[in-house]
Design a protein around this motif. Structure first.
Motif, PDB file in Angstrom:
ATOM      1  N   ARG A  35     -44.678-112.335  24.631  1.00  8.00           N
ATOM      2  CA  ARG A  35     -43.348-112.313  24.027  1.00  8.00           C
ATOM      3  C   ARG A  35     -43.236-113.332  22.895  1.00  8.00           C
ATOM      4  NH1 ARG A  35     -38.547-115.198  24.580  1.00  8.00           N
ATOM      5  NH2 ARG A  35     -36.637-113.958  24.310  1.00  8.00           N
ATOM      6  N   ALA A  36     -43.786-114.527  23.113  1.00  3.58           N
ATOM      7  CA  ALA A  36     -43.720-115.570  22.085  1.00  3.58           C
ATOM      8  C   ALA A  36     -44.429-115.126  20.808  1.00  3.58           C
ATOM      9  CB  ALA A  36     -44.329-116.865  22.621  1.00  3.58           C
ATOM     10  N   LYS A  37     -45.543-114.445  20.957  1.00  3.05           N
ATOM     11  CA  LYS A  37     -46.269-113.956  19.782  1.00  3.05           C
ATOM     12  C   LYS A  37     -45.472-112.881  19.048  1.00  3.05           C
ATOM     13  CE  LYS A  37     -50.917-114.930  21.546  1.00  3.05           C
ATOM     14  NZ  LYS A  37     -52.218-114.339  22.004  1.00  3.05           N
ATOM     15  N   ILE A  38     -44.785-112.030  19.805  1.00  3.91           N
ATOM     16  CA  ILE A  38     -43.965-110.989  19.187  1.00  3.91           C
ATOM     17  C   ILE A  38     -42.832-111.611  18.387  1.00  3.91           C
ATOM     18  CG2 ILE A  38     -42.401-109.060  19.646  1.00  3.91           C
ATOM     19  CD1 ILE A  38     -44.113-108.475  22.144  1.00  3.91           C
ATOM     20  N   ASP A  67     -43.959-111.245  11.970  1.00  5.50           N
ATOM     21  CA  ASP A  67     -43.067-110.894  10.867  1.00  5.50           C
ATOM     22  C   ASP A  67     -42.049-109.839  11.277  1.00  5.50           C
ATOM     23  OD1 ASP A  67     -44.371-112.654   9.202  1.00  5.50           O
ATOM     24  OD2 ASP A  67     -45.746-111.148   8.400  1.00  5.50           O
ATOM     25  N   THR A  68     -42.455-108.919  12.132  1.00  6.72           N
ATOM     26  CA  THR A  68     -41.575-107.809  12.503  1.00  6.72           C
ATOM     27  C   THR A  68     -40.693-108.119  13.705  1.00  6.72           C
ATOM     28  OG1 THR A  68     -43.282-106.837  13.933  1.00  6.72           O
ATOM     29  CG2 THR A  68     -43.236-106.135  11.612  1.00  6.72           C
ATOM     30  N   GLY A  69     -41.151-109.009  14.594  1.00  3.27           N
ATOM     31  CA  GLY A  69     -40.400-109.258  15.826  1.00  3.27           C
ATOM     32  C   GLY A  69     -40.367-108.048  16.743  1.00  3.27           C
ATOM     33  N   PHE A  70     -41.398-107.222  16.648  1.00  2.00           N
ATOM     34  CA  PHE A  70     -41.430-105.952  17.375  1.00  2.00           C
ATOM     35  C   PHE A  70     -42.874-105.604  17.696  1.00  2.00           C
ATOM     36  CE2 PHE A  70     -41.894-101.312  17.271  1.00  2.00           C
ATOM     37  CZ  PHE A  70     -40.908-100.910  18.157  1.00  2.00           C
ATOM     38  N   ALA A  71     -43.122-105.109  18.917  1.00  2.00           N
ATOM     39  CA  ALA A  71     -44.470-104.726  19.332  1.00  2.00           C
ATOM     40  C   ALA A  71     -44.573-103.211  19.378  1.00  2.00           C
ATOM     41  CB  ALA A  71     -44.800-105.330  20.689  1.00  2.00           C
TER      42      ALA A  71
END
Length: 385
Positions: free
Chosen positions: A29-32, A36-40
């Protein structure tokens, strides 16, 4: 009324918890959030494969025909895992409106893409002055030949940064209507913002955006009433998400106090702290009962729906704040560290408390509806005779 989960519902809950535990840990979650997108996109594709995106929609629209109970189980898992992907806003809020107001062509295009994981609609309704008054809309739609022209502004559109189509509300001949507007439409300007819990939203400016006549969502129903009902469904889902986050905070706090040693023994051995965690557990159960009523109320008559949903949001707003504050205090400074999810659950619960109406807003709405003695004293789910 049988309030026990069916075998299928228990399996859904187990599979949702297992999937998010294995594929969506706190580090992921922290990486997401830092991306740049805030989305996986990979997670979104996987939950599409699992059927989550199809869950609440009717089978004739390509869905699985699930109900509010199934949605609540998914949302509890989302709350525990702190998932930031826009499941609530795309599926329950925007997708639900398309299913109820859209034409067959719109359902096939928007819902079909949503269920497949290739389209992410977002509802752009609230404006700076809207607050909790959903009828306060100043965006304007005017007829222009075979289509329409939209002008106005929308504030903090949830799921906006990830949307490929916006359901934009605007007044057409004095009545609120909804239009499906592509995110790349000429004259549509979007500014993305980060919220307190790390999730993202968008501010929109519509400067004479032209859309075709087919962009209007029409069924001959009261659009504002449908928008209100959609927000109530979303609020019931938020209540379940809050329950998941509260349960996770309680579990994390109990586990930490068993490990943390002070004065030669674990913190959990001190009776005063046991009492505080016992109070947390009671409040988690109070929240669960309120969320259950909200979930069971979403398809009830309007007065009963408001009583159940806004009553739950008012109650959960209060008890979730208490549980989150206790968790932080019992963790001490560790609760605010980036390495632990306690602070993230705290911020998410704060965000939930201020999403789709504040605790005070829902308390006022609940109070107004129960002024009628018949509603106050009647059945929770059936309109008074």
């Amino acid at each position: 009324m049988d309030l026990n989960y069916s075998d299928e519902q228990l399996l859904l809950r187990e599979s949702a918890d297992r999937f998010l535990k294995e594929r969506y840990d706190f580090e992921k979650r922290a990486k997401i959030l830092a991306s740049d997108t805030g989305f996986a996109s990979d997670i979104w594709a996987e939950i599409a494969d699992l059927g989550w995106l199809a869950l609440p929609f009717a089978e004739e629209n390509g869905g699985l025909g699930g109900g509010a109970v199934e949605i609540s189980l998914i949302m509890e898992a989302v709350g525990r895992a702190l998932m930031v992907e826009p499941y609530l806003t795309c599926v329950i809020l925007a997708g639900g409106l398309v299913e109820r107001l859209g034409s067959e062509a719109q359902k096939a295009e928007i819902l079909g893409g949503l269920i497949a994981g290739t389209s992410r609609p977002a509802l752009a309704h609230t404006e700076r002055q809207t607050g909790f008054d959903l009828g306060s809309v100043s965006a304007i739609a005017t007829k222009n030949g075979e289509g329409y022209v939209l002008s106005g502004e929308k504030s903090l559109v949830p799921g906006g940064p990830f949307a490929d189509v916006f359901l934009v509300s605007a007044k057409l001949d004095g009545l609120i209507s909804l239009f499906a507007v592509p995110a790349n439409a000429d004259g549509l300007f979007r500014a993305d913002v980060k919220l307190v819990d790390g999730s993202r939203a968008s501010d929109l400016v519509l400067d004479n955006v032209s859309v075709q006549a087919s962009a209007l969502l029409t069924t001959g129903t009261d659009t504002l009433a449908e928008i209100e009902a959609a927000y109530d469904r979303a609020n019931a889902a938020l209540a379940s998400e809050a329950v998941g986050a509260m349960d996770a905070l309680l579990d994390a706090t109990v586990a930490y106090t068993k490990e943390r040693v002070q004065f030669g023994k674990p913190l959990a051995a001190f009776q005063a702290l046991q009492h505080r965690m016992g109070e947390m557990a009671v409040k988690c159960q109070e929240a669960r009962g309120s969320a259950l009523l909200a979930m069971l109320s979403v398809d009830a008559p309007r007065a009963m729906r408001i009583r159940g949903v806004s009553g739950a949001r008012a109650k959960i707003g209060k008890v979730s704040r208490s549980v989150a504050q206790e968790a932080i205090q019992l963790h001490g400074a560790m609760g605010f560290s980036q390495e632990m999810p306690v602070g993230a659950w705290f911020r998410r619960l704060y965000a939930i408390e201020n999403t789709f109406g504040t605790t005070a807003d829902h308390l006022k709405r609940y109070g107004e509806i129960i002024r009628d003695p018949a509603i106050l004293s009647g059945s929770l789910l059936r309109e008074p005779v």
